[in-house]
Design a protein around this motif. Structure first.
Motif, PDB file in Angstrom:
ATOM      1  N   HIS A  61    -109.130  34.206 -18.851  1.00 46.91           N
ATOM      2  CA  HIS A  61    -108.221  33.342 -18.279  1.00 46.91           C
ATOM      3  C   HIS A  61    -107.133  33.158 -19.558  1.00 46.91           C
ATOM      4  O   HIS A  61    -106.043  32.259 -18.966  1.00 46.91           O
ATOM      5  CB  HIS A  61    -108.901  31.793 -18.232  1.00 46.91           C
ATOM      6  CG  HIS A  61    -109.366  31.312 -19.504  1.00 46.91           C
ATOM      7  ND1 HIS A  61    -110.659  31.517 -19.984  1.00 46.91           N
ATOM      8  CD2 HIS A  61    -108.879  30.646 -20.693  1.00 46.91           C
ATOM      9  CE1 HIS A  61    -110.735  31.000 -21.202  1.00 46.91           C
ATOM     10  NE2 HIS A  61    -109.564  30.318 -21.527  1.00 46.91           N
ATOM     11  N   ALA A  62    -106.973  33.713 -20.526  1.00 45.96           N
ATOM     12  CA  ALA A  62    -106.093  33.656 -21.332  1.00 45.96           C
ATOM     13  C   ALA A  62    -104.607  33.935 -20.938  1.00 45.96           C
ATOM     14  O   ALA A  62    -103.688  33.323 -21.374  1.00 45.96           O
ATOM     15  CB  ALA A  62    -106.629  34.588 -22.819  1.00 45.96           C
ATOM     16  N   PRO A  63    -104.355  34.926 -20.260  1.00 42.40           N
ATOM     17  CA  PRO A  63    -102.860  35.254 -19.756  1.00 42.40           C
ATOM     18  C   PRO A  63    -102.663  34.204 -18.960  1.00 42.40           C
ATOM     19  O   PRO A  63    -101.196  33.812 -19.102  1.00 42.40           O
ATOM     20  CB  PRO A  63    -103.001  36.569 -19.141  1.00 42.40           C
ATOM     21  CG  PRO A  63    -104.313  37.339 -19.637  1.00 42.40           C
ATOM     22  CD  PRO A  63    -105.234  36.195 -19.963  1.00 42.40           C
ATOM     23  N   ALA A  64    -103.373  33.584 -18.094  1.00 42.69           N
ATOM     24  CA  ALA A  64    -102.894  32.462 -17.282  1.00 42.69           C
ATOM     25  C   ALA A  64    -102.657  31.295 -18.097  1.00 42.69           C
ATOM     26  O   ALA A  64    -101.632  30.632 -17.927  1.00 42.69           O
ATOM     27  CB  ALA A  64    -103.872  32.253 -16.136  1.00 42.69           C
ATOM     28  N   ALA A  65    -103.426  31.057 -19.002  1.00 43.63           N
ATOM     29  CA  ALA A  65    -103.184  29.616 -19.873  1.00 43.63           C
ATOM     30  C   ALA A  65    -101.796  29.915 -20.723  1.00 43.63           C
ATOM     31  O   ALA A  65    -101.083  28.854 -20.852  1.00 43.63           O
ATOM     32  CB  ALA A  65    -104.329  29.838 -20.897  1.00 43.63           C
ATOM     33  N   GLU A  66    -101.409  31.082 -21.097  1.00 44.46           N
ATOM     34  CA  GLU A  66    -100.366  31.251 -21.986  1.00 44.46           C
ATOM     35  C   GLU A  66     -99.235  31.418 -20.972  1.00 44.46           C
ATOM     36  O   GLU A  66     -98.087  30.744 -21.441  1.00 44.46           O
ATOM     37  CB  GLU A  66    -100.477  32.711 -22.674  1.00 44.46           C
ATOM     38  CG  GLU A  66    -101.414  32.877 -23.658  1.00 44.46           C
ATOM     39  CD  GLU A  66    -101.755  34.280 -24.161  1.00 44.46           C
ATOM     40  OE1 GLU A  66    -101.065  35.220 -23.624  1.00 44.46           O
ATOM     41  OE2 GLU A  66    -102.531  34.699 -24.978  1.00 44.46           O
ATOM     42  N   LEU A  67     -99.286  31.774 -19.921  1.00 44.55           N
ATOM     43  CA  LEU A  67     -98.236  31.696 -18.982  1.00 44.55           C
ATOM     44  C   LEU A  67     -97.844  30.277 -18.645  1.00 44.55           C
ATOM     45  O   LEU A  67     -96.751  29.932 -18.673  1.00 44.55           O
ATOM     46  CB  LEU A  67     -98.613  32.408 -17.686  1.00 44.55           C
ATOM     47  CG  LEU A  67     -97.667  32.338 -16.487  1.00 44.55           C
ATOM     48  CD1 LEU A  67     -96.100  33.032 -16.892  1.00 44.55           C
ATOM     49  CD2 LEU A  67     -98.245  32.968 -15.097  1.00 44.55           C
ATOM     50  N   LEU A  98    -111.350  30.652 -13.750  1.00 43.70           N
ATOM     51  CA  LEU A  98    -110.977  29.284 -13.867  1.00 43.70           C
ATOM     52  C   LEU A  98    -111.946  28.419 -14.146  1.00 43.70           C
ATOM     53  O   LEU A  98    -111.767  27.410 -14.805  1.00 43.70           O
ATOM     54  CB  LEU A  98    -110.225  28.778 -12.457  1.00 43.70           C
ATOM     55  CG  LEU A  98    -109.853  27.331 -12.430  1.00 43.70           C
ATOM     56  CD1 LEU A  98    -108.890  26.962 -13.570  1.00 43.70           C
ATOM     57  CD2 LEU A  98    -109.121  27.059 -11.133  1.00 43.70           C
ATOM     58  N   ASP A  99    -113.336  28.665 -13.771  1.00 44.48           N
ATOM     59  CA  ASP A  99    -114.597  27.732 -14.070  1.00 44.48           C
ATOM     60  C   ASP A  99    -114.742  27.800 -15.447  1.00 44.48           C
ATOM     61  O   ASP A  99    -115.101  26.883 -16.164  1.00 44.48           O
ATOM     62  CB  ASP A  99    -115.484  28.229 -13.172  1.00 44.48           C
ATOM     63  CG  ASP A  99    -115.377  27.731 -11.698  1.00 44.48           C
ATOM     64  OD1 ASP A  99    -114.631  26.928 -11.621  1.00 44.48           O
ATOM     65  OD2 ASP A  99    -116.249  28.410 -10.852  1.00 44.48           O
ATOM     66  N   ALA A 100    -114.620  29.252 -16.124  1.00 44.93           N
ATOM     67  CA  ALA A 100    -114.853  29.261 -17.514  1.00 44.93           C
ATOM     68  C   ALA A 100    -113.710  28.541 -18.363  1.00 44.93           C
ATOM     69  O   ALA A 100    -113.903  27.986 -19.362  1.00 44.93           O
ATOM     70  CB  ALA A 100    -114.747  30.789 -17.678  1.00 44.93           C
ATOM     71  N   TRP A 101    -112.558  28.663 -17.804  1.00 48.70           N
ATOM     72  CA  TRP A 101    -111.455  28.016 -18.681  1.00 48.70           C
ATOM     73  C   TRP A 101    -111.521  26.397 -18.393  1.00 48.70           C
ATOM     74  O   TRP A 101    -111.611  25.794 -19.481  1.00 48.70           O
ATOM     75  CB  TRP A 101    -110.181  28.238 -17.882  1.00 48.70           C
ATOM     76  CG  TRP A 101    -108.724  27.765 -18.443  1.00 48.70           C
ATOM     77  CD1 TRP A 101    -108.804  27.325 -19.633  1.00 48.70           C
ATOM     78  CD2 TRP A 101    -107.531  28.042 -17.983  1.00 48.70           C
ATOM     79  NE1 TRP A 101    -107.278  26.858 -19.724  1.00 48.70           N
ATOM     80  CE2 TRP A 101    -106.670  27.460 -19.004  1.00 48.70           C
ATOM     81  CE3 TRP A 101    -107.033  28.432 -16.540  1.00 48.70           C
ATOM     82  CZ2 TRP A 101    -105.220  27.241 -18.691  1.00 48.70           C
ATOM     83  CZ3 TRP A 101    -105.658  28.423 -16.416  1.00 48.70           C
ATOM     84  CH2 TRP A 101    -104.664  27.705 -17.432  1.00 48.70           C
ATOM     85  N   ALA A 105    -112.245  24.076 -21.885  1.00 49.65           N
ATOM     86  CA  ALA A 105    -110.993  23.384 -22.331  1.00 49.65           C
ATOM     87  C   ALA A 105    -110.890  22.197 -20.921  1.00 49.65           C
ATOM     88  O   ALA A 105    -109.740  22.302 -20.171  1.00 49.65           O
ATOM     89  CB  ALA A 105    -109.685  24.025 -22.419  1.00 49.65           C
ATOM     90  N   PRO A 106    -111.930  21.391 -20.906  1.00 47.50           N
ATOM     91  CA  PRO A 106    -111.849  20.343 -19.922  1.00 47.50           C
ATOM     92  C   PRO A 106    -110.649  19.456 -19.823  1.00 47.50           C
ATOM     93  O   PRO A 106    -110.498  18.969 -18.690  1.00 47.50           O
ATOM     94  CB  PRO A 106    -113.070  19.719 -20.330  1.00 47.50           C
ATOM     95  CG  PRO A 106    -113.475  19.745 -21.553  1.00 47.50           C
ATOM     96  CD  PRO A 106    -113.012  21.138 -21.926  1.00 47.50           C
ATOM     97  N   ARG A 107    -109.833  19.154 -20.897  1.00 46.29           N
ATOM     98  CA  ARG A 107    -108.804  18.587 -20.882  1.00 46.29           C
ATOM     99  C   ARG A 107    -107.340  19.272 -20.914  1.00 46.29           C
ATOM    100  O   ARG A 107    -106.229  18.627 -20.932  1.00 46.29           O
ATOM    101  CB  ARG A 107    -108.664  17.286 -22.111  1.00 46.29           C
ATOM    102  CG  ARG A 107    -109.943  16.406 -21.853  1.00 46.29           C
ATOM    103  CD  ARG A 107    -109.840  15.470 -23.103  1.00 46.29           C
ATOM    104  NE  ARG A 107    -110.871  14.534 -23.026  1.00 46.29           N
ATOM    105  CZ  ARG A 107    -111.172  13.756 -23.876  1.00 46.29           C
ATOM    106  NH1 ARG A 107    -110.416  13.334 -25.060  1.00 46.29           N
ATOM    107  NH2 ARG A 107    -112.413  12.787 -23.878  1.00 46.29           N
TER     108      ARG A 107
END
Length: 360
Positions: A61-67, A98-101, A105-107
């Motif tokens: 999920h890191a690339p989506a989080a960074e984007l 997404l579930d792992a993300w 990081a629930p918040r």
């Protein structure tokens, strides 16, 4: 009878390649400036979104989080809105990343927003949509509270309110909160236009009034300049309501043509605007103008609007493009295409295909 003008007053304050068809003659070569049929792709992501989707497909999920973090930091709300929709759609079939993300990081404001969009999408087509959407409300609220600057959770809240058949007072409150954050955000304006259309089925003049006012107030390069085009498409495909003058339909298309000319050509992110504009121009009997939009969009077809009247949106894109070519070659030009290509400027009810939360 609801008070239409009162609400209007409140408002104004993964790429797919089409397979070859068997038993069908090959189309003639595309003219200079148009890609060949087998070069056209459907719903191609831009490079940034493409990297996020590739990472998600690998469970990262890191690339989506960074984007998405970058879109918040730069207040790139239109891109953020588009990325959230696409990532949520991907997560419906590939949810692990997404579930792992969310677990890690629930918040996180970005993970919350993608999860809320996914939850709305998941129940949108259910016969019990209104009831099921009420269960999704806490997710949207959490996403909105996670970053008070972000208008995208409020766009989602507006879609949610329409799907849940919320009353006008509540919708106005959401609308005011949305435009406080981003007065010209295109996604929020589209959500409001769709609420108007669904609340007063057939009241296309009121929808045009709202869309025209929003477009006049929007900055020159804002996608909200194309909001009247959405109103025109709604009228041309709705099949009911009093007639809207041809001049108003052409003016909506012309405003979108001017916006399209200011955007980069042959890029994925303006493709939906140009696909919709080509569709409306063809319906208005302006195949030469439509052909220019097909040229500007290059190899980038989008599911909307072609999936509204065809099970094969890419096939429909190519079919209509070819009809526009034939109409121009026959001399119809901007004056009036043949009926098979241009159809009629009168409303038609022919919307098929899957309805998305943002669908017209």
């Amino acid at each position: 009878m609801v008070d239409t003008m009162a609400l209007l007053h409140a408002f104004t304050r993964t790429p797919k390649v089409r397979g070859k068809r068997t038993g069908t003659p090959s189309p003639p070569p595309a003219p200079v400036g148009l890609p060949a049929d087998d070069e056209v792709l459907l719903d191609v992501p831009d490079d940034a979104l493409g990297r996020a989707l590739v990472g998600a497909a690998a469970g990262d999920h890191a690339p989506a989080a960074e984007l998405l973090l970058a879109t918040r930091r730069s207040a790139a709300w239109e891109h953020r809105d588009r990325y959230v929709r696409r990532l949520a759609a991907f997560a419906r079939s590939r949810p692990e990343w997404l579930d792992a993300w969310r677990a890690r990081a629930p918040r996180d404001p970005d993970a919350l927003l993608v999860d809320a969009q996914r939850a709305v999408d998941r129940v949108w087509d259910s016969p019990a949509r209104a009831e099921l959407l009420r269960e999704v409300s806490p997710l949207i609220t959490a996403a909105a509270r996670a970053d008070h600057r972000d208008p995208v959770p409020w766009r989602l809240a507006l879609d949610h309110a329409r799907g849940a058949r919320a009353g006008h007072t509540y919708f106005e409150e959401l609308w005011e909160a949305a435009v406080r954050r981003a007065p010209h955000h295109h996604g929020c304006h589209v959500a409001a236009l769709r609420y108007l259309a669904s609340s007063w089925h057939g009241s296309h003049r009121e929808c045009f009034d709202f869309a025209d006012t929003a477009a006049q107030d929007a900055p020159e390069g804002s996608l909200t300049q194309a909001l009247p085009l959405r109103a025109a498409y709604g009228y041309l495909t709705d099949g009911c309501g009093p007639a809207v003058g041809r001049a108003r339909l052409d003016a909506a298309a012309d405003r979108a043509v001017a916006l399209s000319a200011r955007l980069p050509s042959a890029q994925p992110w303006p493709a939906e605007l140009r696909n919709l504009l080509a569709c409306v121009l063809v319906r208005l009997g302006r195949p030469r103008d439509a052909l220019e939009q097909f040229r500007l969009t290059g190899p980038y077809a989008t599911s909307f609007p072609w999936d509204r009247d065809a099970d094969d949106p890419l096939g429909r894109f190519l079919e209509v493009r070819q009809e526009a070519l034939r109409a121009v070659a026959s001399g119809a030009g901007a004056a009036g295409a043949d009926a098979s290509a241009a159809g009629s400027a009168r409303p038609r009810s022919e919307q098929r295909g899957r309805r998305e939360p943002g669908g017209h």
